[in-house]
Design a protein around this motif. Structure first.
Motif, short mmCIF file in Angstrom:
data_model
loop_
_atom_site.label_atom_id
_atom_site.label_comp_id
_atom_site.label_asym_id
_atom_site.label_seq_id
_atom_site.Cartn_x
_atom_site.Cartn_y
_atom_site.Cartn_z
N TYR A 158 0.84 -1.19 0.00
CA TYR A 158 0.00 0.00 0.00
C TYR A 158 0.88 1.25 0.00
O TYR A 158 1.73 1.42 0.87
CB TYR A 158 -0.88 -0.03 1.25
CG TYR A 158 -2.02 0.94 1.31
CD1 TYR A 158 -3.13 0.77 0.49
CD2 TYR A 158 -2.03 1.99 2.21
CE1 TYR A 158 -4.21 1.65 0.56
CE2 TYR A 158 -3.10 2.87 2.30
CZ TYR A 158 -4.19 2.69 1.47
OH TYR A 158 -5.26 3.56 1.55
N LYS A 159 0.71 2.08 -1.01
CA LYS A 159 1.47 3.33 -1.18
C LYS A 159 2.95 3.10 -1.48
O LYS A 159 3.75 4.01 -1.36
CB LYS A 159 1.32 4.25 0.04
CG LYS A 159 -0.03 4.91 0.15
CD LYS A 159 0.02 6.28 0.82
CE LYS A 159 0.31 7.38 -0.18
NZ LYS A 159 0.18 8.74 0.40
N HIS A 204 -0.14 4.87 -7.70
CA HIS A 204 1.15 4.54 -7.09
C HIS A 204 2.26 4.80 -8.12
O HIS A 204 2.08 4.57 -9.31
CB HIS A 204 1.23 3.06 -6.69
CG HIS A 204 0.34 2.66 -5.56
ND1 HIS A 204 -1.03 2.64 -5.66
CD2 HIS A 204 0.63 2.22 -4.30
CE1 HIS A 204 -1.54 2.21 -4.52
NE2 HIS A 204 -0.57 1.96 -3.68
N PHE A 249 -4.91 7.76 -6.40
CA PHE A 249 -4.73 6.80 -5.30
C PHE A 249 -6.01 6.64 -4.49
O PHE A 249 -6.38 5.53 -4.10
CB PHE A 249 -3.59 7.25 -4.39
CG PHE A 249 -3.41 6.40 -3.16
CD1 PHE A 249 -2.69 5.22 -3.22
CD2 PHE A 249 -3.98 6.77 -1.95
CE1 PHE A 249 -2.54 4.42 -2.10
CE2 PHE A 249 -3.84 5.99 -0.83
CZ PHE A 249 -3.11 4.80 -0.90
N TYR A 264 -1.20 8.60 5.19
CA TYR A 264 -1.93 7.51 4.56
C TYR A 264 -3.40 7.89 4.53
O TYR A 264 -3.95 8.37 5.52
CB TYR A 264 -1.76 6.22 5.36
CG TYR A 264 -0.53 5.41 5.02
CD1 TYR A 264 0.52 5.95 4.29
CD2 TYR A 264 -0.44 4.08 5.43
CE1 TYR A 264 1.64 5.20 3.99
CE2 TYR A 264 0.68 3.32 5.14
CZ TYR A 264 1.72 3.88 4.41
OH TYR A 264 2.83 3.13 4.11
#
Length: 256
Positions: free
Chosen positions: A34-35, A65, A72, A169
Motif C-alpha cells: 500500500y502506497k 502509485h 490513489f 496515509y
C-alpha cells in the motif's frame, strides 16, 4: 542495474506502469504494498538478482502509485487486483512465483484464486513478506477511533500520519467496504502451490499474530514460515534481502 523506462498498459482507461525483464521460467512477479512502488529496495534487489541469474522478472505500479496514472484515493483491492491480473496475463509467460509484500500478499492470494477460477494454474509458488491479507477488516476496522469513524461517514475517508512518507496515509470508505468483498482468511486457502511466509517480529504495522493466522488457513505441508526476530515491516536490511532471495531461489528450484 539502472531501471529502464516503464511500459504502460491501459487497464480500464488508466495507464499502468510496467517493467518486464525477459528470461528463464519460472519467472518472478513482484506485488508491492500500500502506497509503495516498484522501485523500492526489495523490488530492486529482486530485479538485480533476476538480471544476474537470467530469470524473468515482472513488476508494476498500481493505479495512484509510483509511475502509474490514476487517483490513489479511488483505488480499492478489487481495482488493484484487476490491474495486477491484466499485467500478469499480458506479460507473464509460463510458470511464475508471486512475491507479495504487505498488501501485495493479499493481492497475490486473490490472484491465485482468480487465475485458478479461470483455469490458469501457472502460479508455481508464493513468497509473502509481512503479509497483510484482509488488513482492512482485521487491522483497520477494529481499531477505528470515533473521530475516524466520523470522518469515514462524513468525508468518505480518514488520514493517518505515515512513518514512511511525508504524506499521510489515506484510507477511504470505498477501500474498507471493498475489502470485505475480497477477504481470504474466511476458511482454507487453497493455493495449490508452496508458500513461504516471511514475517518480522518487530513489525509495528502488521503484528506477527496476523501472519500466524494466515498460516493457519494454508495447507501446512506446503508452508514455510520464517520469523525474523528484529525484522520490521519493511524487511529491507541486507539480511532480510538475503532471506528473501533464498526463499525465491528455493521455490524456483522446487518448480523446476
Amino acid at each position: 542495474m539502472q531501471p529502464t523506462a516503464p511500459d504502460f498498459l491501459d487497464v480500464d482507461g488508466i495507464a499502468i506502469a510496467v517493467r518486464h525483464q525477459t528470461g528463464k521460467t519460472p519467472g518472478i512477479v513482484w506485488l508491492g504494498g500500500y502506497k509503495s512502488d516498484m522501485l523500492g529496495t526489495k523490488a530492486e534487489a529482486l530485479a538485480d538478482w533476476a538480471d544476474r541469474t537470467g530469470r524473468a522478472f515482472l513488476r508494476h505500479d498500481y493505479s495512484g502509485h509510483g509511475e502509474s496514472g490514476g487517483d490513489f484515493n479511488e483505488g480499492t483491492i478489487s481495482t488493484w487486483l484487476a490491474q495486477s491480473l491484466a499485467v500478469f496475463r499480458r506479460y507473464a509467460n509460463g510458470r511464475q512465483i508471486l512475491v507479495g509484500s504487505s498488501m501485495g500478499a493479499w493481492i497475490a492470494l486473490r490472484m491465485v484464486q482468480q487465475l485458478r477460477k479461470a483455469g490458469d494454474d501457472r502460479v508455481a509458488g508464493l513468497v509473502l513478506l509481512a503479509p497483510a491479507p484482509d488488513f482492512t477488516a482485521d487491522l483497520i476496522e477494529p481499531t477505528l477511533t470515533d473521530a475516524q469513524r466520523r470522518d469515514l461517514a462524513d468525508k468518505g475517508f480518514f488520514a493517518e500520519p505515515s512513518e514512511y512518507s511525508d504524506q499521510p496515509y489515506i484510507y477511504t470508505r470505498a477501500l474498507i467496504e471493498d475489502g470485505r468483498d475480497n477477504l481470504v482468511m474466511t476458511g482454507p486457502i487453497d493455493t495449490h502451490c508452496p508458500v513461504h511466509v516471511i514475517q518480522g517480529l518487530a513489525d509495528p504495522d502488521v503484528p506477527h499474530a496476523h501472519a500466524l493466522k494466515l498460516v493457519s488457513h494454508l495447507p501446512s505441508d506446503d508452508v514455510t514460515l520464517s520469523l525474523v526476530p528484529e525484522g520490521d515491516h519493511r524487511l529491507s536490511r541486507p539480511q532480510d534481502l538475503e532471506l528473501l532471495q533464498r526463499a525465491v531461489e528455493s521455490l524456483v528450484e522446487r518448480a523446476g
